[in-house]
Write a protein that holds these residues in place. Structure first.
Motif, PDB file in Angstrom:
ATOM      1  N   MET A  25      -9.369 -10.713 -12.878  1.00  0.00           N
ATOM      2  CA  MET A  25      -8.802  -9.192 -12.457  1.00  0.00           C
ATOM      3  C   MET A  25      -7.654  -9.980 -11.293  1.00  0.00           C
ATOM      4  O   MET A  25      -7.842 -10.848 -10.536  1.00  0.00           O
ATOM      5  CB  MET A  25      -9.864  -8.684 -11.899  1.00  0.00           C
ATOM      6  N   THR A  26      -6.723  -8.585 -11.185  1.00  0.00           N
ATOM      7  CA  THR A  26      -5.684  -8.709 -10.355  1.00  0.00           C
ATOM      8  C   THR A  26      -6.059  -7.864  -9.276  1.00  0.00           C
ATOM      9  O   THR A  26      -5.912  -7.027  -9.443  1.00  0.00           O
ATOM     10  CB  THR A  26      -4.029  -8.560 -11.154  1.00  0.00           C
ATOM     11  N   LYS A  27      -4.821  -8.992  -7.935  1.00  0.00           N
ATOM     12  CA  LYS A  27      -5.686  -7.931  -6.401  1.00  0.00           C
ATOM     13  C   LYS A  27      -4.173  -6.656  -6.824  1.00  0.00           C
ATOM     14  O   LYS A  27      -3.027  -7.684  -6.606  1.00  0.00           O
ATOM     15  CB  LYS A  27      -5.769  -8.573  -5.218  1.00  0.00           C
ATOM     16  N   VAL A  28      -4.760  -5.959  -6.493  1.00  0.00           N
ATOM     17  CA  VAL A  28      -3.605  -4.637  -5.844  1.00  0.00           C
ATOM     18  C   VAL A  28      -3.913  -4.182  -4.551  1.00  0.00           C
ATOM     19  O   VAL A  28      -5.351  -3.678  -4.017  1.00  0.00           O
ATOM     20  CB  VAL A  28      -3.305  -3.588  -6.608  1.00  0.00           C
ATOM     21  N   VAL A  29      -3.125  -4.408  -3.539  1.00  0.00           N
ATOM     22  CA  VAL A  29      -3.100  -3.163  -2.576  1.00  0.00           C
ATOM     23  C   VAL A  29      -2.621  -2.384  -2.298  1.00  0.00           C
ATOM     24  O   VAL A  29      -0.935  -1.944  -2.129  1.00  0.00           O
ATOM     25  CB  VAL A  29      -2.610  -4.432  -1.323  1.00  0.00           C
ATOM     26  N   TYR A  30      -2.732  -1.226  -2.241  1.00  0.00           N
ATOM     27  CA  TYR A  30      -2.506   0.516  -1.795  1.00  0.00           C
ATOM     28  C   TYR A  30      -2.203   0.735  -0.504  1.00  0.00           C
ATOM     29  O   TYR A  30      -3.484   1.116   0.333  1.00  0.00           O
ATOM     30  CB  TYR A  30      -3.793   1.348  -2.802  1.00  0.00           C
ATOM     31  N   VAL A  31      -0.884   0.578  -0.193  1.00  0.00           N
ATOM     32  CA  VAL A  31      -1.323   1.412   1.318  1.00  0.00           C
ATOM     33  C   VAL A  31      -0.652   2.645   1.713  1.00  0.00           C
ATOM     34  O   VAL A  31      -0.057   3.093   1.036  1.00  0.00           O
ATOM     35  CB  VAL A  31       0.164   0.294   2.147  1.00  0.00           C
ATOM     36  N   GLU A  32      -1.827   3.450   2.190  1.00  0.00           N
ATOM     37  CA  GLU A  32      -1.232   4.798   2.156  1.00  0.00           C
ATOM     38  C   GLU A  32      -0.146   5.397   3.062  1.00  0.00           C
ATOM     39  O   GLU A  32      -0.136   4.833   4.285  1.00  0.00           O
ATOM     40  CB  GLU A  32      -2.107   5.809   2.497  1.00  0.00           C
ATOM     41  N   TYR A  33       0.396   6.108   3.021  1.00  0.00           N
ATOM     42  CA  TYR A  33       1.186   6.893   4.369  1.00  0.00           C
ATOM     43  C   TYR A  33       0.976   6.134   6.051  1.00  0.00           C
ATOM     44  O   TYR A  33       1.482   5.865   6.768  1.00  0.00           O
ATOM     45  CB  TYR A  33       1.210   8.481   4.243  1.00  0.00           C
ATOM     46  N   SER A  37      -3.352   2.862   5.848  1.00  0.00           N
ATOM     47  CA  SER A  37      -4.961   2.867   5.471  1.00  0.00           C
ATOM     48  C   SER A  37      -4.709   1.902   4.245  1.00  0.00           C
ATOM     49  O   SER A  37      -3.802   2.346   3.337  1.00  0.00           O
ATOM     50  CB  SER A  37      -6.158   4.115   5.004  1.00  0.00           C
ATOM     51  N   GLU A  38      -5.464   0.525   4.419  1.00  0.00           N
ATOM     52  CA  GLU A  38      -5.255  -0.036   3.576  1.00  0.00           C
ATOM     53  C   GLU A  38      -7.191  -0.009   1.515  1.00  0.00           C
ATOM     54  O   GLU A  38      -7.601  -0.181   2.053  1.00  0.00           O
ATOM     55  CB  GLU A  38      -5.310  -1.393   2.977  1.00  0.00           C
ATOM     56  N   HIS A  39      -6.388  -0.042   0.653  1.00  0.00           N
ATOM     57  CA  HIS A  39      -6.715   0.022  -0.462  1.00  0.00           C
ATOM     58  C   HIS A  39      -6.898  -1.449  -1.095  1.00  0.00           C
ATOM     59  O   HIS A  39      -5.841  -1.496  -2.485  1.00  0.00           O
ATOM     60  CB  HIS A  39      -7.341   0.879  -1.287  1.00  0.00           C
ATOM     61  N   VAL A  40      -7.294  -2.514  -0.849  1.00  0.00           N
ATOM     62  CA  VAL A  40      -7.100  -3.720  -1.593  1.00  0.00           C
ATOM     63  C   VAL A  40      -8.308  -3.808  -2.941  1.00  0.00           C
ATOM     64  O   VAL A  40      -9.552  -3.274  -3.009  1.00  0.00           O
ATOM     65  CB  VAL A  40      -7.742  -5.062  -1.004  1.00  0.00           C
ATOM     66  N   ILE A  41      -8.567  -3.365  -4.567  1.00  0.00           N
ATOM     67  CA  ILE A  41      -8.627  -3.633  -5.954  1.00  0.00           C
ATOM     68  C   ILE A  41      -8.524  -4.256  -6.367  1.00  0.00           C
ATOM     69  O   ILE A  41      -7.705  -4.577  -6.616  1.00  0.00           O
ATOM     70  CB  ILE A  41      -8.251  -1.882  -6.114  1.00  0.00           C
ATOM     71  N   ASP A  42      -9.027  -4.303  -7.239  1.00  0.00           N
ATOM     72  CA  ASP A  42      -9.432  -5.026  -8.725  1.00  0.00           C
ATOM     73  C   ASP A  42      -8.874  -4.322  -9.520  1.00  0.00           C
ATOM     74  O   ASP A  42      -9.714  -3.819 -10.231  1.00  0.00           O
ATOM     75  CB  ASP A  42     -10.808  -6.204  -8.488  1.00  0.00           C
TER      76      ASP A  42
END
Length: 106
Positions: free
Chosen positions: A1-9, A12-17
Motif C-alpha cells: 500500500m502507498t500512503k497518501v496524505v490528504y490535507v483539508e482546507y 486536518s490531515e488524513h493519512v490513507i493507505d
C-alpha cells in the motif's frame, strides 16, 4: 500500500493507505475523505476532485494531460500545482504523497 496524505482546507490531515493502481481520488472517496467529491467517478469530466499537489511531489505526480488541463478550467482557485485527483495514479514511488484540498469543489 502507498500512503497518501490528504490535507483539508482547515489543515486536518488524513493519512490513507491507497492500493497502487487506484487514483488519488479513489483513495479519498473509498475512505470518506471530506473535500473530494469525484462526482463523475473518475472520468475527468467534472473537476470535483481538484487538489493542490505539494510542491515536493509535483514532478513525481506527473504532468496533466490536455484533457485534464481543460477540465481544470472549471475548478476554482487553480494554481500551477493544481491537479485532478482522478488523474493521479497511485504507485509505489508516490508513497508519502501530500495533496491539499481547496476550500470548495464547486
Amino acid at each position: 500500500m502507498t500512503k497518501v496524505v490528504y490535507v483539508e482546507y482547515d489543515g486536518s490531515e488524513h493519512v490513507i493507505d491507497v492500493k497502487p493502481g487506484y487514483s488519488v481520488m479513489e483513495g479519498a472517496v473509498k475512505n470518506n475523505v471530506p473535500g473530494i467529491d469525484g462526482d463523475c467517478g473518475g472520468a475527468c469530466a467534472c473537476a470535483t476532485c481538484h487538489v493542490y499537489v505539494d510542491e515536493a511531489w509535483v514532478q513525481r505526480a506527473g504532468v496533466p494531460t490536455s484533457m485534464e488541463e481543460a477540465m481544470l478550467e472549471f475548478a476554482e482557485n487553480v494554481e500551477p500545482n493544481s491537479r485532478l485527483a482522478c488523474q493521479i495514479k497511485v504507485t509505489d514511488t508516490l508513497d508519502g504523497l501530500i495533496v491539499r484540498l481547496p476550500e470548495s469543489q464547486h
